[in-house]
Design an enzyme around this catalytic site. Structure first.
Site, PDB file in Angstrom:
ATOM      1  N   GLU A 105       5.722  15.117  19.809  1.00 16.11           N
ATOM      2  CA  GLU A 105       5.198  13.898  20.427  1.00 16.11           C
ATOM      3  C   GLU A 105       6.085  12.697  20.134  1.00 16.11           C
ATOM      4  O   GLU A 105       6.619  12.557  19.036  1.00 16.11           O
ATOM      5  CB  GLU A 105       3.784  13.625  19.912  1.00 16.11           C
ATOM      6  CG  GLU A 105       2.784  14.635  20.442  1.00 16.11           C
ATOM      7  CD  GLU A 105       1.366  14.363  19.989  1.00 16.11           C
ATOM      8  OE1 GLU A 105       0.453  14.717  20.746  1.00 16.11           O
ATOM      9  OE2 GLU A 105       1.159  13.831  18.884  1.00 16.11           O
ATOM     10  N   CYS A 118       8.749   5.387  19.596  1.00 16.18           N
ATOM     11  CA  CYS A 118       8.562   5.971  18.265  1.00 16.18           C
ATOM     12  C   CYS A 118       8.834   7.469  18.373  1.00 16.18           C
ATOM     13  O   CYS A 118       8.168   8.173  19.129  1.00 16.18           O
ATOM     14  CB  CYS A 118       7.123   5.709  17.813  1.00 16.18           C
ATOM     15  SG  CYS A 118       6.698   6.517  16.270  1.00 16.18           S
ATOM     16  N   CYS A 125       5.217  17.803   8.365  1.00 20.49           N
ATOM     17  CA  CYS A 125       5.854  17.082   7.256  1.00 20.49           C
ATOM     18  C   CYS A 125       5.455  17.781   5.964  1.00 20.49           C
ATOM     19  O   CYS A 125       4.306  18.187   5.803  1.00 20.49           O
ATOM     20  CB  CYS A 125       5.392  15.626   7.223  1.00 20.49           C
ATOM     21  SG  CYS A 125       6.183  14.659   5.912  1.00 20.49           S
ATOM     22  N   CYS A 129       0.986  13.570   2.439  1.00 21.68           N
ATOM     23  CA  CYS A 129       0.184  12.389   2.102  1.00 21.68           C
ATOM     24  C   CYS A 129      -1.247  12.621   2.580  1.00 21.68           C
ATOM     25  O   CYS A 129      -1.468  13.124   3.676  1.00 21.68           O
ATOM     26  CB  CYS A 129       0.773  11.137   2.752  1.00 21.68           C
ATOM     27  SG  CYS A 129       2.479  10.860   2.281  1.00 21.68           S
ATOM     28  N   CYS A 132      -2.679  11.168   6.021  1.00 18.92           N
ATOM     29  CA  CYS A 132      -1.859  11.369   7.214  1.00 18.92           C
ATOM     30  C   CYS A 132      -2.124  12.748   7.817  1.00 18.92           C
ATOM     31  O   CYS A 132      -1.959  13.769   7.146  1.00 18.92           O
ATOM     32  CB  CYS A 132      -0.384  11.230   6.834  1.00 18.92           C
ATOM     33  SG  CYS A 132       0.758  11.657   8.157  1.00 18.92           S
ATOM     34  N   GLY A 174       6.910  13.462  10.651  1.00 17.22           N
ATOM     35  CA  GLY A 174       7.951  13.879   9.719  1.00 17.22           C
ATOM     36  C   GLY A 174       8.518  12.783   8.848  1.00 17.22           C
ATOM     37  O   GLY A 174       8.299  11.598   9.070  1.00 17.22           O
ATOM     38  N   GLU A 175       9.236  13.202   7.815  1.00 16.40           N
ATOM     39  CA  GLU A 175       9.905  12.290   6.895  1.00 16.40           C
ATOM     40  C   GLU A 175      11.405  12.331   7.221  1.00 16.40           C
ATOM     41  O   GLU A 175      12.088  13.307   6.912  1.00 16.40           O
ATOM     42  CB  GLU A 175       9.633  12.733   5.444  1.00 16.40           C
ATOM     43  CG  GLU A 175      10.510  12.081   4.398  1.00 16.40           C
ATOM     44  CD  GLU A 175      10.550  10.553   4.478  1.00 16.40           C
ATOM     45  OE1 GLU A 175       9.491   9.921   4.622  1.00 16.40           O
ATOM     46  OE2 GLU A 175      11.671   9.998   4.417  1.00 16.40           O
ATOM     47  N   SER A 206      11.561   4.753   8.983  1.00 20.27           N
ATOM     48  CA  SER A 206      10.454   4.596   8.041  1.00 20.27           C
ATOM     49  C   SER A 206      10.415   5.789   7.089  1.00 20.27           C
ATOM     50  O   SER A 206      10.477   6.939   7.519  1.00 20.27           O
ATOM     51  CB  SER A 206       9.140   4.507   8.824  1.00 20.27           C
ATOM     52  OG  SER A 206       8.040   4.500   7.935  1.00 20.27           O
ATOM     53  N   SER A 228       7.065   3.082   3.174  1.00 20.91           N
ATOM     54  CA  SER A 228       5.604   3.210   3.134  1.00 20.91           C
ATOM     55  C   SER A 228       5.156   3.181   1.685  1.00 20.91           C
ATOM     56  O   SER A 228       5.281   4.165   0.967  1.00 20.91           O
ATOM     57  CB  SER A 228       5.179   4.524   3.801  1.00 20.91           C
ATOM     58  OG  SER A 228       5.629   4.526   5.137  1.00 20.91           O
ATOM     59  N   LEU A 229       4.664   2.044   1.259  1.00 19.97           N
ATOM     60  CA  LEU A 229       4.309   1.875  -0.160  1.00 19.97           C
ATOM     61  C   LEU A 229       2.883   2.367  -0.413  1.00 19.97           C
ATOM     62  O   LEU A 229       2.653   3.239  -1.230  1.00 19.97           O
ATOM     63  CB  LEU A 229       4.471   0.404  -0.552  1.00 19.97           C
ATOM     64  CG  LEU A 229       4.756   0.190  -2.031  1.00 19.97           C
ATOM     65  CD1 LEU A 229       6.059   0.840  -2.437  1.00 19.97           C
ATOM     66  CD2 LEU A 229       4.769  -1.290  -2.363  1.00 19.97           C
ATOM     67  N   ASN A 304      -6.160   4.598  10.049  1.00 19.21           N
ATOM     68  CA  ASN A 304      -6.676   5.238  11.265  1.00 19.21           C
ATOM     69  C   ASN A 304      -7.382   6.525  10.874  1.00 19.21           C
ATOM     70  O   ASN A 304      -6.749   7.471  10.421  1.00 19.21           O
ATOM     71  CB  ASN A 304      -5.532   5.581  12.227  1.00 19.21           C
ATOM     72  CG  ASN A 304      -4.876   4.336  12.766  1.00 19.21           C
ATOM     73  OD1 ASN A 304      -5.536   3.420  13.241  1.00 19.21           O
ATOM     74  ND2 ASN A 304      -3.548   4.279  12.675  1.00 19.21           N
ATOM     75  N   CYS A 347      -0.374   5.508  14.259  1.00 20.42           N
ATOM     76  CA  CYS A 347       0.277   5.935  13.019  1.00 20.42           C
ATOM     77  C   CYS A 347      -0.510   7.037  12.333  1.00 20.42           C
ATOM     78  O   CYS A 347      -1.707   6.895  12.112  1.00 20.42           O
ATOM     79  CB  CYS A 347       0.323   4.786  12.024  1.00 20.42           C
ATOM     80  SG  CYS A 347       1.420   3.485  12.463  1.00 20.42           S
TER      81      CYS A 347
HETATM   82  N1  SAH Z   1       7.245   9.823   6.951  1.00 16.57           N
HETATM   83  C1  SAH Z   1       7.551   8.473   7.219  1.00 16.57           C
HETATM   84  C2  SAH Z   1       7.438   8.109   8.686  1.00 16.57           C
HETATM   85  C3  SAH Z   1       6.265   8.664   9.433  1.00 16.57           C
HETATM   86  S1  SAH Z   1       4.665   8.089   8.942  1.00 16.57           S
HETATM   87  C4  SAH Z   1       6.712   7.543   6.371  1.00 16.57           C
HETATM   88  O1  SAH Z   1       5.792   8.028   5.714  1.00 16.57           O
HETATM   89  O2  SAH Z   1       7.014   6.361   6.340  1.00 16.57           O
HETATM   90  C5  SAH Z   1       4.644   6.467   9.694  1.00 16.57           C
HETATM   91  C6  SAH Z   1       3.658   5.500   9.081  1.00 16.57           C
HETATM   92  O3  SAH Z   1       2.320   5.893   9.361  1.00 16.57           O
HETATM   93  C7  SAH Z   1       3.740   5.394   7.555  1.00 16.57           C
HETATM   94  O4  SAH Z   1       3.852   4.049   7.177  1.00 16.57           O
HETATM   95  C8  SAH Z   1       2.415   5.951   7.085  1.00 16.57           C
HETATM   96  O5  SAH Z   1       2.030   5.346   5.870  1.00 16.57           O
HETATM   97  C9  SAH Z   1       1.526   5.599   8.246  1.00 16.57           C
HETATM   98  N2  SAH Z   1       0.308   6.409   8.322  1.00 16.57           N
HETATM   99  C10 SAH Z   1       0.175   7.724   8.087  1.00 16.57           C
HETATM  100  N3  SAH Z   1      -1.106   8.109   8.290  1.00 16.57           N
HETATM  101  C11 SAH Z   1      -1.795   7.012   8.662  1.00 16.57           C
HETATM  102  C12 SAH Z   1      -3.150   6.776   9.035  1.00 16.57           C
HETATM  103  N4  SAH Z   1      -4.062   7.765   9.076  1.00 16.57           N
HETATM  104  N5  SAH Z   1      -3.511   5.512   9.382  1.00 16.57           N
HETATM  105  C13 SAH Z   1      -2.596   4.519   9.375  1.00 16.57           C
HETATM  106  N6  SAH Z   1      -1.303   4.687   9.053  1.00 16.57           N
HETATM  107  C14 SAH Z   1      -0.901   5.925   8.690  1.00 16.57           C
HETATM  108 FE1  SF4 Z   2       4.904  12.738   5.938  1.00 13.42          FE
HETATM  109 FE2  SF4 Z   2       4.996  10.086   6.380  1.00 13.42          FE
HETATM  110 FE3  SF4 Z   2       2.768  11.500   6.909  1.00 13.42          FE
HETATM  111 FE4  SF4 Z   2       3.500  11.098   4.380  1.00 13.42          FE
HETATM  112  S1  SF4 Z   2       2.890   9.511   5.866  1.00 13.42           S
HETATM  113  S2  SF4 Z   2       2.815  13.050   5.243  1.00 13.42           S
HETATM  114  S3  SF4 Z   2       5.710  11.184   4.536  1.00 13.42           S
HETATM  115  S4  SF4 Z   2       4.725  11.720   7.903  1.00 13.42           S
END
Ligand code: SAH
Ligand code: SF4
Length: 365
Positions: A105, A118, A125, A129, A132, A174-175, A206, A228-229, A304, A347
């Site tokens: 996607e 995007c 991934c 996390c 996510c 993905g990362e 990111s 992504s902190l 989300n 996201c």
């Molecule tokens: N792996 C990378 C890029 C993809 S994730 C990363 O983690 O940065 C892109 C963004 O989506 C990240 O900032 C992550 O923290 C955010 N994200 C992941 N799951 C989410 C959710 N359920 N709601 C809001 N943001 C989310």
């Molecule tokens: Fe992977 Fe980014 Fe999702 Fe974490 S937030 S699982 S690093 S895609």
């Protein structure tokens, strides 16, 4: 389970290889073996990505004999667009069928005169996390550089009259820094004058925070970095983002402080706000201290939700309070209401599983 594509590989590829498999390095050997000069590689990339040709026989800058010889072993695979869903807010989610039947996607996000694409860098991934959806399913495989190029190509081919992609963000599935080799090839290809000459300043990568990859990215590119902190203590970050156990906050922030950040550039910190987990005023105060000395801005992303996540998005007052505290310390802080929530394009919600209703070119939303 892989998606079944109706167009695509099977019918056209019998005995032939997708020539994109050779991108980037294999092309040198190919043309050398055929007794052709090295610049044929640039011409090929220019015709496939700059002009969007779908057939080797249409590359008329090549001699008839060369086209003939290439066509004996190769063809051009272009991933079919399996589905487009359109959100009420104008966000569009594209589902592409990759050569092995996997779905990928990408999301087109129109916003104040910009049109941001995007793209995904992996299928799934490995970092897992907790908040996510992509991370919940684990890693299926890395995407190749050409598969990232194809996401841009197909998006470009499906723009409306007068539209132009102004920004690319590597924030889909993905990362990106866990797939450094292919991601860096993609960055070189997309910014090459032979393809789109896309400005590095208009690309943002990111990451969940892999120190080696971050340092290397800064040595080799001028793209924007988003980190992504998502937490202000190791305890909470360990829980939310297991990668923190390997690279704890101190190490990540030390890496960022050590970067040669050019004047007028800053790092974007993404912070997903989760109700009762990382959204307290104390968190905001701690965040201020953590970011001291780093040229930065902060994007707050209210969580989300997805079924079974076990987390909630905080009430809006709490989000605003968090923002206010950061702002009172002169930190540029923006609330990023994710776009495309109604079509699961927001996201963290990308998954491209076979559970997606699969219709060719259906206009959803
Ligand atoms: N792996 C990378 C890029 C993809 S994730 C990363 O983690 O940065 C892109 C963004 O989506 C990240 O900032 C992550 O923290 C955010 N994200 C992941 N799951 C989410 C959710 N359920 N709601 C809001 N943001 C989310
Ligand atoms: Fe992977 Fe980014 Fe999702 Fe974490 S937030 S699982 S690093 S895609």
């Amino acid at each position: 389970m892989p998606l079944r594509s109706t167009q695509g590989a099977e019918s056209r590829s019998v005995g032939l290889t997708n020539i994109k498999e050779l991108i980037p390095d294999g092309l040198d050997g190919l043309f050398q073996g055929l007794g052709e000069p090295p610049y044929r590689k640039d011409q090929l990339l220019s015709w496939i990505y700059g002009r969007g040709v779908k057939d080797l026989s249409s590359i008329t800058v090549f001699s008839k004999t060369l086209r003939q010889r290439l066509s004996e072993g190769f063809y051009i695979f272009t991933p079919p667009l399996l589905n487009i869903r359109v959100s009420r807010d104008g966000t569009r989610k594209l589902l592409l069928g990759m050569i092995d039947g996997e779905g990928v996607e990408s999301v087109l996000i129109p916003d104040e005169g910009r049109l941001t694409l995007c793209i995904s860098t992996q299928i799934g991934c490995a970092l897992g996390c907790r908040f996510c959806l992509t991370g919940r399913g684990g890693l299926k495989r890395n995407l190749r550089a050409y598969e990232m190029m194809d996401q841009v190509l197909v998006a470009m081919e499906n723009l409306k009259e007068g539209e132009r992609i102004t920004n690319i963000v590597l924030m889909g599935m993905g990362e990106p820094l866990a797939n450094y080799k292919e991601v860096s090839s993609f960055l070189r290809l997309a910014t090459s004058r032979h393809t789109w000459n896309f400005s590095q300043r208009r690309i943002t990568l990111s990451t969940a925070g892999l120190p080696d990859g971050i340092r290397r990215l800064f040595r080799e590119f001028q793209v924007n970095l988003a980190v992504s902190l998502n937490a202000t203590t190791n305890e909470v970050r360990d829980y939310l983002m297991p990668i923190n156990r390997r690279y704890p906050l101190e190490e990540l922030l030390k890496t960022l402080r050590g970067l040669p950040i050019p004047r007028r550039r800053r790092i974007t910190f993404e912070y997903v706000l989760i109700d009762g987990v990382n959204d307290s005023p104390e968190d905001a105060e701690r965040l201020v201290r953590l970011l001291k000395g780093i040229p930065r801005k902060v994007n707050l992303i209210p969580f989300n939700p997805f079924p079974g996540s076990g987390f909630r998005r905080p009430p809006m007052e709490r989000v605003l309070r968090f923002q206010e505290i950061l702002r009172s310390h002169n930190i540029a802080t923006f609330i990023r209401e994710s776009k495309g929530v109604d079509i699961s394009a927001a996201c963290g919600l990308l998954r491209a599983s076979s559970k997606e209703p699969l219709k060719i070119n259906e206009q959803g939303g």
